[in-house]
Design a protein around this motif. Structure first.
Motif, PDB file in Angstrom:
ATOM      1  N   ALA A   3       0.838  -1.197   0.000  1.00 32.56           N
ATOM      2  CA  ALA A   3       0.000   0.000   0.000  1.00 32.56           C
ATOM      3  C   ALA A   3       0.869   1.241   0.000  1.00 32.56           C
ATOM      4  CB  ALA A   3      -0.920   0.000   1.224  1.00 32.56           C
ATOM      5  N   HIS A   4       0.394   2.290  -0.659  1.00 32.66           N
ATOM      6  CA  HIS A   4       1.037   3.594  -0.593  1.00 32.66           C
ATOM      7  C   HIS A   4      -0.006   4.667  -0.872  1.00 32.66           C
ATOM      8  CE1 HIS A   4       1.164   3.134  -5.008  1.00 32.66           C
ATOM      9  NE2 HIS A   4       1.218   4.455  -5.039  1.00 32.66           N
ATOM     10  N   VAL A   5       0.348   5.909  -0.561  1.00 34.37           N
ATOM     11  CA  VAL A   5      -0.554   7.031  -0.784  1.00 34.37           C
ATOM     12  C   VAL A   5      -0.221   7.668  -2.126  1.00 34.37           C
ATOM     13  CG1 VAL A   5      -1.343   9.260   0.061  1.00 34.37           C
ATOM     14  CG2 VAL A   5      -0.786   7.448   1.678  1.00 34.37           C
ATOM     15  N   GLU A   6      -1.234   7.804  -2.950  1.00 37.72           N
ATOM     16  CA  GLU A   6      -1.067   8.410  -4.279  1.00 37.72           C
ATOM     17  C   GLU A   6      -1.564   9.851  -4.232  1.00 37.72           C
ATOM     18  OE1 GLU A   6      -4.062   7.643  -7.491  1.00 37.72           O
ATOM     19  OE2 GLU A   6      -2.364   6.580  -8.400  1.00 37.72           O
ATOM     20  N   VAL A   7      -0.668  10.790  -4.570  1.00 32.75           N
ATOM     21  CA  VAL A   7      -1.030  12.207  -4.616  1.00 32.75           C
ATOM     22  C   VAL A   7      -0.755  12.708  -6.023  1.00 32.75           C
ATOM     23  CG1 VAL A   7      -0.655  14.492  -3.625  1.00 32.75           C
ATOM     24  CG2 VAL A   7      -0.399  12.466  -2.194  1.00 32.75           C
ATOM     25  N   GLU A   8      -1.803  13.165  -6.714  1.00 33.18           N
ATOM     26  CA  GLU A   8      -1.634  13.543  -8.110  1.00 33.18           C
ATOM     27  C   GLU A   8      -2.592  14.653  -8.492  1.00 33.18           C
ATOM     28  OE1 GLU A   8      -2.498   9.960 -10.282  1.00 33.18           O
ATOM     29  OE2 GLU A   8      -4.661  10.189 -10.065  1.00 33.18           O
ATOM     30  N   ARG A   9      -2.354  15.263  -9.656  1.00 31.51           N
ATOM     31  CA  ARG A   9      -3.234  16.247 -10.262  1.00 31.51           C
ATOM     32  C   ARG A   9      -3.533  15.776 -11.687  1.00 31.51           C
ATOM     33  NH1 ARG A   9      -2.325  17.783  -5.651  1.00 31.51           N
ATOM     34  NH2 ARG A   9      -1.657  19.864  -4.976  1.00 31.51           N
ATOM     35  N   ARG A 129      17.922  19.494  -9.412  1.00 27.33           N
ATOM     36  CA  ARG A 129      19.309  19.676  -9.853  1.00 27.33           C
ATOM     37  C   ARG A 129      20.211  18.507  -9.462  1.00 27.33           C
ATOM     38  NH1 ARG A 129      17.643  24.678  -8.140  1.00 27.33           N
ATOM     39  NH2 ARG A 129      17.681  26.338  -9.718  1.00 27.33           N
ATOM     40  N   ASN A 130      19.815  17.776  -8.412  1.00 26.41           N
ATOM     41  CA  ASN A 130      20.615  16.645  -7.955  1.00 26.41           C
ATOM     42  C   ASN A 130      20.195  15.326  -8.580  1.00 26.41           C
ATOM     43  OD1 ASN A 130      22.113  18.312  -6.146  1.00 26.41           O
ATOM     44  ND2 ASN A 130      20.366  18.235  -4.707  1.00 26.41           N
ATOM     45  N   GLY A 131      19.248  15.371  -9.480  1.00 24.03           N
ATOM     46  CA  GLY A 131      18.796  14.156 -10.142  1.00 24.03           C
ATOM     47  C   GLY A 131      17.719  13.404  -9.395  1.00 24.03           C
ATOM     48  N   ALA A 132      17.233  13.949  -8.280  1.00 24.02           N
ATOM     49  CA  ALA A 132      16.162  13.282  -7.538  1.00 24.02           C
ATOM     50  C   ALA A 132      14.844  13.424  -8.288  1.00 24.02           C
ATOM     51  CB  ALA A 132      16.039  13.888  -6.143  1.00 24.02           C
ATOM     52  N   VAL A 133      14.031  12.371  -8.273  1.00 28.19           N
ATOM     53  CA  VAL A 133      12.744  12.373  -8.960  1.00 28.19           C
ATOM     54  C   VAL A 133      11.707  13.009  -8.041  1.00 28.19           C
ATOM     55  CG1 VAL A 133      10.984  10.993 -10.098  1.00 28.19           C
ATOM     56  CG2 VAL A 133      13.381  10.276 -10.197  1.00 28.19           C
ATOM     57  N   LEU A 134      11.266  14.216  -8.379  1.00 29.34           N
ATOM     58  CA  LEU A 134      10.280  14.913  -7.563  1.00 29.34           C
ATOM     59  C   LEU A 134       8.861  14.476  -7.889  1.00 29.34           C
ATOM     60  CD1 LEU A 134      11.729  18.540  -7.620  1.00 29.34           C
ATOM     61  CD2 LEU A 134      12.181  16.699  -5.989  1.00 29.34           C
ATOM     62  N   ALA A 135       8.604  14.261  -9.177  1.00 22.19           N
ATOM     63  CA  ALA A 135       7.253  13.905  -9.626  1.00 22.19           C
ATOM     64  C   ALA A 135       7.356  13.195 -10.953  1.00 22.19           C
ATOM     65  CB  ALA A 135       6.373  15.146  -9.738  1.00 22.19           C
ATOM     66  N   GLN A 136       6.241  12.649 -11.380  1.00 20.92           N
ATOM     67  CA  GLN A 136       6.183  12.006 -12.692  1.00 20.92           C
ATOM     68  C   GLN A 136       5.027  12.601 -13.477  1.00 20.92           C
ATOM     69  OE1 GLN A 136       4.763   7.808 -13.363  1.00 20.92           O
ATOM     70  NE2 GLN A 136       6.918   7.506 -13.901  1.00 20.92           N
ATOM     71  N   VAL A 162       0.034  14.447 -13.122  1.00 17.13           N
ATOM     72  CA  VAL A 162       1.298  14.732 -12.453  1.00 17.13           C
ATOM     73  C   VAL A 162       1.206  14.111 -11.074  1.00 17.13           C
ATOM     74  CG1 VAL A 162       2.979  16.484 -11.830  1.00 17.13           C
ATOM     75  CG2 VAL A 162       1.347  16.939 -13.673  1.00 17.13           C
ATOM     76  N   GLU A 163       2.053  13.098 -10.828  1.00 20.62           N
ATOM     77  CA  GLU A 163       2.003  12.368  -9.559  1.00 20.62           C
ATOM     78  C   GLU A 163       3.264  12.631  -8.755  1.00 20.62           C
ATOM     79  OE1 GLU A 163       1.524   7.819  -7.756  1.00 20.62           O
ATOM     80  OE2 GLU A 163       1.200   8.204  -9.891  1.00 20.62           O
ATOM     81  N   LEU A 164       3.070  12.892  -7.470  1.00 19.56           N
ATOM     82  CA  LEU A 164       4.178  13.160  -6.570  1.00 19.56           C
ATOM     83  C   LEU A 164       5.008  11.891  -6.359  1.00 19.56           C
ATOM     84  CD1 LEU A 164       4.929  15.783  -5.071  1.00 19.56           C
ATOM     85  CD2 LEU A 164       3.829  14.831  -3.042  1.00 19.56           C
ATOM     86  N   VAL A 165       6.332  12.051  -6.362  1.00 17.97           N
ATOM     87  CA  VAL A 165       7.233  10.924  -6.067  1.00 17.97           C
ATOM     88  C   VAL A 165       7.999  11.236  -4.775  1.00 17.97           C
ATOM     89  CG1 VAL A 165       9.102   9.449  -6.912  1.00 17.97           C
ATOM     90  CG2 VAL A 165       7.378  10.326  -8.510  1.00 17.97           C
ATOM     91  N   ASP A 166       9.082  12.022  -4.878  1.00 15.62           N
ATOM     92  CA  ASP A 166       9.853  12.376  -3.683  1.00 15.62           C
ATOM     93  C   ASP A 166       9.821  13.869  -3.390  1.00 15.62           C
ATOM     94  OD1 ASP A 166      10.680   9.780  -3.035  1.00 15.62           O
ATOM     95  OD2 ASP A 166      12.299   9.863  -4.506  1.00 15.62           O
ATOM     96  N   GLY A 167       8.980  14.603  -4.075  1.00 12.98           N
ATOM     97  CA  GLY A 167       8.891  16.029  -3.852  1.00 12.98           C
ATOM     98  C   GLY A 167       7.782  16.388  -2.883  1.00 12.98           C
ATOM     99  N   GLU A 168       7.570  17.691  -2.701  1.00  8.91           N
ATOM    100  CA  GLU A 168       6.479  18.198  -1.874  1.00  8.91           C
ATOM    101  C   GLU A 168       5.319  18.616  -2.776  1.00  8.91           C
ATOM    102  OE1 GLU A 168       6.591  18.037   1.360  1.00  8.91           O
ATOM    103  OE2 GLU A 168       8.680  17.359   1.415  1.00  8.91           O
ATOM    104  N   GLU A 169       4.149  18.828  -2.168  1.00  8.85           N
ATOM    105  CA  GLU A 169       2.973  19.136  -2.980  1.00  8.85           C
ATOM    106  C   GLU A 169       3.096  20.460  -3.727  1.00  8.85           C
ATOM    107  OE1 GLU A 169      -1.046  18.300  -1.947  1.00  8.85           O
ATOM    108  OE2 GLU A 169      -0.448  16.980  -0.287  1.00  8.85           O
ATOM    109  N   ASP A 170       3.969  21.383  -3.253  1.00 12.43           N
ATOM    110  CA  ASP A 170       4.122  22.636  -3.986  1.00 12.43           C
ATOM    111  C   ASP A 170       4.731  22.405  -5.361  1.00 12.43           C
ATOM    112  OD1 ASP A 170       6.635  21.979  -3.111  1.00 12.43           O
ATOM    113  OD2 ASP A 170       7.052  23.890  -2.118  1.00 12.43           O
TER     114      ASP A 170
END
Length: 497
Positions: A3-9, A129-136, A162-170
């Motif tokens: 299970a995980h929480v899906e946050v998307e627009r 800038r560091n290559g981290a995946v913020l969203a998809q 647009v789905e959140l991965v490791d970023g914040e909702e902003d």
């Protein structure tokens, strides 16, 4: 299951739409190379689409990196809980563990394939800038067909997600602003299935006008019934510990409070059996919740002790007791008695057994109902003030707390017709409820520790039991009571309604 929480627009776009340069979005550095894939999903529901009408989707999807069964449950403040299970054979029915989570919604009705949706997807990872995946970001061209009942023709459209991965909702907000600035439109559809079926999720609560008292009451009861159903699947999850038990129980308490404070407009002979069944369910939830509260309290207090010690053995025993209580609760939620109760709740919401005066104008009656609930609270407090220190006063304060809770729920229900003044009464009653609730938690914790005291697990356990018992016995949880009471009991609040 996982299970995980899906946050998307979601955004609607025309076929010829071109994506803007997302490197212009603040916080993003680039988008990874796009990847294309084709997804095929079969969606399952009851024949009367009970899941779709609650915004719930159950599908078996293939063609992506997460092939399998996906159950998505909407959350109260946006986002969805997604629970996954292996795909199994193509013709296999929905997994029993997922179907079991939906029992309160399906009430035992079979799950059948209601739609097939094919998605030609292009997906891009949005990086900092560091290559981290913020969203998809996914660009979907969708083709859907309804299977049950079958319909000729297909539905096609294009949408962006647009789905959140490791970023914040902003990050989602910033990307969304960039997309809408280039011609995309925010989608009002909660999921693809709702477009294919032409069925939108029903809003929580009563949707009609609220001119009469029965309409005000029904609106509140409907909202609480919907909230209870929303938390039911989460309570059933074996290792789910996210306050769902508390929230489901709170919905039941609100339901019962309004039934009681509106008793003069209701046929009590028909409401009384329902109230008894609601209490049965609340007690089953309460067994788990009480153990949750005690453990959280003791852990916080143990962390504040001057010497750092390992968790005592009796805390492990309490955790084991909680797990056993959760299993008993799941048995309750699988029972025919519970399903029958849900049917009775539905009947109360849609066709409440009311007297003729329930159809009178709401404002005047709601004032009386709120005032009566406030009077019950003040009477209970006066009893507490007169009671001698000790068990009698503790019991009277607990009675006051329950009366404050009913006043809060009654004022909340009246907000649609009494407005901000009712909301103020509810807020002040809630603060009183919290102060008295802390005191009741202290009393319950002290009793629990004293029952364990004769059988400590050793010197360390004896020390922690003694230290925690002293904290409960001499803790000051009522220092704020006088000022909180004056605000909650201010007679001007009711006079101004």
């Amino acid at each position: 299951m996982t299970a995980h929480v899906e946050v998307e627009r979601k955004y609607k776009v025309e076929g010829g739409y071109s994506l803007p340069d997302l490197r212009e979005v603040s916080g993003l550095s680039t988008a990874a190379e796009p990847r294309t894939l084709t997804l095929t999903a079969h969606y399952y529901d009851t024949a009367d689409l009970r899941l779709a009408r609650r915004g719930i989707t159950l599908r078996r999807r293939t063609g992506g990196t997460d092939d399998g069964w996906h159950l998505k449950l909407p959350r109260a403040k946006g986002g969805r809980d997604e629970i996954q299970a292996p795909a199994g054979e193509a013709a296999s029915p929905p997994p029993a563990e997922l179907a079991g989570l939906l029992l309160a919604h399906t009430r035992g009705r079979p799950l059948v394939a209601v739609a097939e949706i094919r998605t030609d997807r292009t997906e891009r990872e949005l990086l900092d800038r560091n290559g981290a995946v913020l969203a998809q970001l996914v660009d979907d061209r969708v083709t859907g067909v309804r299977l049950e009942p079958p319909e000729e023709g297909v539905v096609t459209w294009r949408e962006l997600e647009v789905e959140l991965v490791d970023g914040e909702e902003d990050v989602l907000d910033a990307v969304g602003e960039h997309l809408t600035g280039s011609g995309a439109q925010t989608s009002q559809e909660s999921n693809k299935l709702s477009i294919v079926l032409g069925v939108a999720a029903a809003p929580d609560g009563y949707a009609g006008e609220m001119r009469s008292t029965v309409q005000v009451m029904s609106a509140y009861l409907s909202a609480q019934a919907a909230r209870m159903l929303a938390y039911d699947p989460r309570v059933r999850l074996a290792d789910h510990d996210d306050d769902s038990v508390h929230k489901m129980r709170t919905s039941i308490r609100r339901f019962r409070s309004v039934l009681r404070t509106h008793r003069k407009i209701l046929d009590r002979s028909r409401v009384r059996p329902l109230d008894a069944e609601l209490k049965w369910l609340s007690d089953a939830l309460g067994e788990v919740r009480d153990l949750e509260v005690l453990q959280a309290r003791f852990r916080a207090q143990l962390a504040g002790l001057p010497e750092s010690r390992s968790e005592p053995g009796w805390m492990l025993d309490m955790r084991h007791q909680e797990l056993q209580a959760r299993e008993r609760l799941r048995g309750v939620l699988r029972s025919q008695r519970y399903l029958a109760l849900l049917d009775r709740i539905d009947a109360m919401v849609t066709d409440p057994p009311v007297h003729r005066k329930a159809h009178k104008a709401a404002r005047k009656q709601q004032r009386k109902i709120v005032a009566r609930a406030r009077r019950k609270m003040t009477d209970a407090y006066q009893e507490a003030r007169k009671a001698p220190q000790g068990e009698d006063r503790d019991a009277a304060l607990h009675k006051t707390r329950k009366a404050a809770k009913r006043l809060r729920h009654t004022a909340e229900a009246a907000k649609p017709v009494l407005g901000k003044k009712a909301a103020k009464i509810a807020r002040r009653a809630e603060k009183l409820q919290d102060v008295l609730g802390d005191n009741q938690d202290r009393i319950v914790a002290a009793g629990r520790l004293e029952r364990m005291a004769p059988e400590p697990g050793g010197a360390s356990d004896a020390y922690t039991l003694g230290a925690l018992t002293m904290l409960q016995r001499y803790g000051d949880s009522l220092s704020d009571l006088p000022s909180t009471w004056r605000k909650a009991a201010d007679p001007k609040l009711v006079k101004r309604l």
